[in-house]
Design a protein around this motif. Structure first.
Motif, PDB file in Angstrom:
ATOM      1  N   ARG A 229       0.776  -1.286  -0.042  1.00 58.33           N
ATOM      2  CA  ARG A 229      -0.020   0.111   0.154  1.00 58.33           C
ATOM      3  C   ARG A 229       0.841   1.334  -0.091  1.00 58.33           C
ATOM      4  O   ARG A 229       0.483   2.491  -0.486  1.00 58.33           O
ATOM      5  N   SER A 230       2.127   1.154   0.429  1.00 61.21           N
ATOM      6  CA  SER A 230       2.989   2.290   0.644  1.00 61.21           C
ATOM      7  C   SER A 230       4.210   2.087  -0.275  1.00 61.21           C
ATOM      8  O   SER A 230       4.987   3.150  -0.271  1.00 61.21           O
ATOM      9  N   ASN A 231       4.080   1.130  -1.207  1.00 62.03           N
ATOM     10  CA  ASN A 231       5.337   0.910  -2.277  1.00 62.03           C
ATOM     11  C   ASN A 231       4.997   1.519  -3.450  1.00 62.03           C
ATOM     12  O   ASN A 231       4.220   1.401  -4.103  1.00 62.03           O
ATOM     13  N   ASN A 232       5.632   2.721  -3.756  1.00 68.06           N
ATOM     14  CA  ASN A 232       5.587   3.291  -5.008  1.00 68.06           C
ATOM     15  C   ASN A 232       6.745   4.271  -5.157  1.00 68.06           C
ATOM     16  O   ASN A 232       7.676   4.431  -4.379  1.00 68.06           O
ATOM     17  N   ARG A 233       6.792   5.031  -6.341  1.00 67.78           N
ATOM     18  CA  ARG A 233       7.755   5.948  -6.750  1.00 67.78           C
ATOM     19  C   ARG A 233       7.378   7.309  -6.867  1.00 67.78           C
ATOM     20  O   ARG A 233       7.533   8.097  -7.727  1.00 67.78           O
TER      21      ARG A 233
ATOM     22  N   VAL B 189       7.523 -12.266  -7.686  1.00 65.65           N
ATOM     23  CA  VAL B 189       6.767 -11.278  -7.011  1.00 65.65           C
ATOM     24  C   VAL B 189       7.798 -10.454  -6.373  1.00 65.65           C
ATOM     25  O   VAL B 189       7.648  -9.107  -6.257  1.00 65.65           O
ATOM     26  N   ALA B 190       8.783 -10.986  -5.833  1.00 63.55           N
ATOM     27  CA  ALA B 190       9.832 -10.329  -4.908  1.00 63.55           C
ATOM     28  C   ALA B 190      10.600  -9.103  -5.750  1.00 63.55           C
ATOM     29  O   ALA B 190      10.851  -8.127  -5.408  1.00 63.55           O
ATOM     30  N   LEU B 191      10.826  -9.660  -7.123  1.00 62.74           N
ATOM     31  CA  LEU B 191      11.390  -8.810  -8.111  1.00 62.74           C
ATOM     32  C   LEU B 191      10.659  -7.606  -8.481  1.00 62.74           C
ATOM     33  O   LEU B 191      11.039  -6.464  -8.299  1.00 62.74           O
ATOM     34  N   CYS B 192       9.221  -7.787  -8.689  1.00 60.96           N
ATOM     35  CA  CYS B 192       8.427  -6.767  -8.901  1.00 60.96           C
ATOM     36  C   CYS B 192       8.167  -5.863  -7.810  1.00 60.96           C
ATOM     37  O   CYS B 192       7.985  -4.483  -8.078  1.00 60.96           O
ATOM     38  N   TYR B 193       8.241  -6.473  -6.788  1.00 61.75           N
ATOM     39  CA  TYR B 193       8.234  -5.566  -5.324  1.00 61.75           C
ATOM     40  C   TYR B 193       9.440  -4.656  -5.224  1.00 61.75           C
ATOM     41  O   TYR B 193       9.095  -3.576  -4.768  1.00 61.75           O
TER      42      TYR B 193
ATOM     43  N   LEU C 219       7.785  -2.318  -9.724  1.00 57.17           N
ATOM     44  CA  LEU C 219       7.858  -2.623 -11.314  1.00 57.17           C
ATOM     45  C   LEU C 219       6.345  -3.023 -11.803  1.00 57.17           C
ATOM     46  O   LEU C 219       6.368  -2.853 -12.950  1.00 57.17           O
ATOM     47  N   CYS C 220       5.462  -2.663 -10.978  1.00 50.06           N
ATOM     48  CA  CYS C 220       3.955  -2.828 -11.617  1.00 50.06           C
ATOM     49  C   CYS C 220       3.263  -2.662 -10.131  1.00 50.06           C
ATOM     50  O   CYS C 220       3.748  -2.345  -9.243  1.00 50.06           O
ATOM     51  N   HIS C 221       1.967  -2.565 -10.524  1.00 45.40           N
ATOM     52  CA  HIS C 221       1.219  -2.638  -9.296  1.00 45.40           C
ATOM     53  C   HIS C 221       0.619  -4.092  -8.985  1.00 45.40           C
ATOM     54  O   HIS C 221       0.273  -4.289  -7.689  1.00 45.40           O
TER      55      HIS C 221
ATOM     56  N   GLY D  23       0.508   3.402  -6.375  1.00 47.23           N
ATOM     57  CA  GLY D  23       1.046   4.591  -6.863  1.00 47.23           C
ATOM     58  C   GLY D  23       1.955   4.437  -8.036  1.00 47.23           C
ATOM     59  O   GLY D  23       1.860   3.565  -8.731  1.00 47.23           O
ATOM     60  N   ARG D  24       2.789   5.667  -8.275  1.00 44.52           N
ATOM     61  CA  ARG D  24       3.667   5.399  -9.387  1.00 44.52           C
ATOM     62  C   ARG D  24       4.432   4.056  -9.348  1.00 44.52           C
ATOM     63  O   ARG D  24       5.083   4.033  -8.319  1.00 44.52           O
TER      64      ARG D  24
END
Length: 343
Positions: free
Chosen positions: A28-32, A58-62, A72-74, A89-90
């Motif tokens: 929820r708070s993981n963004n750019r 999943v770990a890589l995308c997080y 790297l995505c939502h 977020g971004r």
């Protein structure tokens, strides 16, 4: 203009659409957001990961990696249909793309060719990474593609968009190939089918073809002046009931199909003739022979791509048959790639 959904609204929309959702770590708070604006949002974008394995993907995308920080995505779509939420977020997924494409998405009309990279897509698109190697051989399970379509439909429904707000990375940024293994046209049809029904009740399957990818990797020696059916010894992508390992029949009707057979012939003298055709079979008897594709021997091995397209009637199967007239041994290997729509 659309304000991005909150994390709670995203979850509610996905669950209402029938998605199985897992909240990964502190998504929820993981963004750019500290690197640029997030929103207004105008659509959703489909990617493949070029990885295998759910946990590591999943770990890589997080987290991202040294040259591209996460998320790297939502959302990450696993092969079993589970959706993992990794960002809110971004996110670093779309990169720079074509402003003409963005305008078409906003207007929900047909997309132009993507020939520029001048617009920030990370600001305007939700992104999903589907776990797939993207090599044309890694399978796309029905559960995975259906879940991805439901993810897209859920976000479109929440924003009041139609299926034209769904694009592939390859339609946004020049040089990209993802997603590879299904067409975005067929994927948008899936989303359209879902949006035509109340959330969680519709089916997305109507226009999604089955992908069959078989090979003859060991040289098959051929007798002269005889139509021999290629016996497949390798399955990269196949569905139960459509091919028995070591057999020659690869397709059952009724179905529409389109694809190609890539042929490699060894031992064929320069200038000599080699023929390839698709033949229909019913209860072991050949009923219809399709037009012949012809190869002429060249120095070294001889190569060709033979297209195969048609409609297979109910009760019939399909085989690839080959023929030569040279008195010395000739061997063949090949790769079959076919999209199939059951009718």
């Amino acid at each position: 203009m659309a304000t991005p959904l909150s994390a709670a609204r995203q979850l509610a929309a996905l669950k209402a659409e029938g998605c199985k959702v897992v909240e990964y770590k502190s998504w929820r708070s993981n963004n750019r957001n500290h690197k640029g604006s997030w929103g207004p949002v105008h659509g959703v974008m489909i990617h493949h990961t070029v990885t295998s394995g759910t946990d590591s993907s999943v770990a890589l995308c997080y987290n991202g990696h040294s040259s591209l920080p996460g998320p790297l995505c939502h959302t990450v779509g696993a092969k079993d249909g589970t959706l993992y939420m990794v960002g809110n977020g971004r996110a670093n997924h779309a990169g720079l793309g074509d402003d003409d494409v963005l305008r078409a998405v906003i207007a929900e009309r047909s997309l132009p060719a993507d020939n520029e990279a001048n617009t920030d897509g990370n600001r305007h698109f939700y992104g999903i990474e589907l776990i797939n190697l993207g090599n044309g051989r890694d399978p796309w399970p029905a559960a995975q593609v259906d879940a991805a379509a439901r993810w897209a439909a859920a976000l479109c429904r929440a924003h009041g968009w139609n299926e034209r707000s769904v694009i592939g990375h390859l339609e946004w940024q020049p040089g990209k190939i993802d997603p590879r293994g299904f067409t975005m046209s067929s994927f948008r049809t899936r989303v359209k089918n879902l949006l035509a029904n109340p959330p969680g009740t519709g089916s997305s399957e109507d226009d999604m073809p089955q992908y069959i990818n078989l090979g003859r990797t060991a040289g098959m020696q051929l007798s002269p002046d005889v139509w021999d059916a290629i016996e497949w010894d390798t399955e990269w992508t196949d569905q139960p009931g459509d091919h028995a390992t070591g057999g020659s029949q690869f397709l059952h009707g009724p179905a529409l199909y389109t694809g190609e057979i890539d042929i490699r012939v060894s031992g064929l003298p320069v200038g000599e003739q080699f023929q390839v055709r698709l033949s229909e079979v019913n209860d072991g008897e050949y009923t219809t022979n399709h037009p012949i594709g012809e190869l002429i021997g060249t120095a070294g091995d001889t190569f060709a791509k033979i297209p195969i397209t048609g409609r297979l009637p109910s009760g019939r199967g399909a085989r690839i048959r080959v023929k030569h007239w040279h008195s010395e041994p000739v061997t063949v290997t090949g790769v079959l790639k076919v999209l199939v729509w059951a009718t």
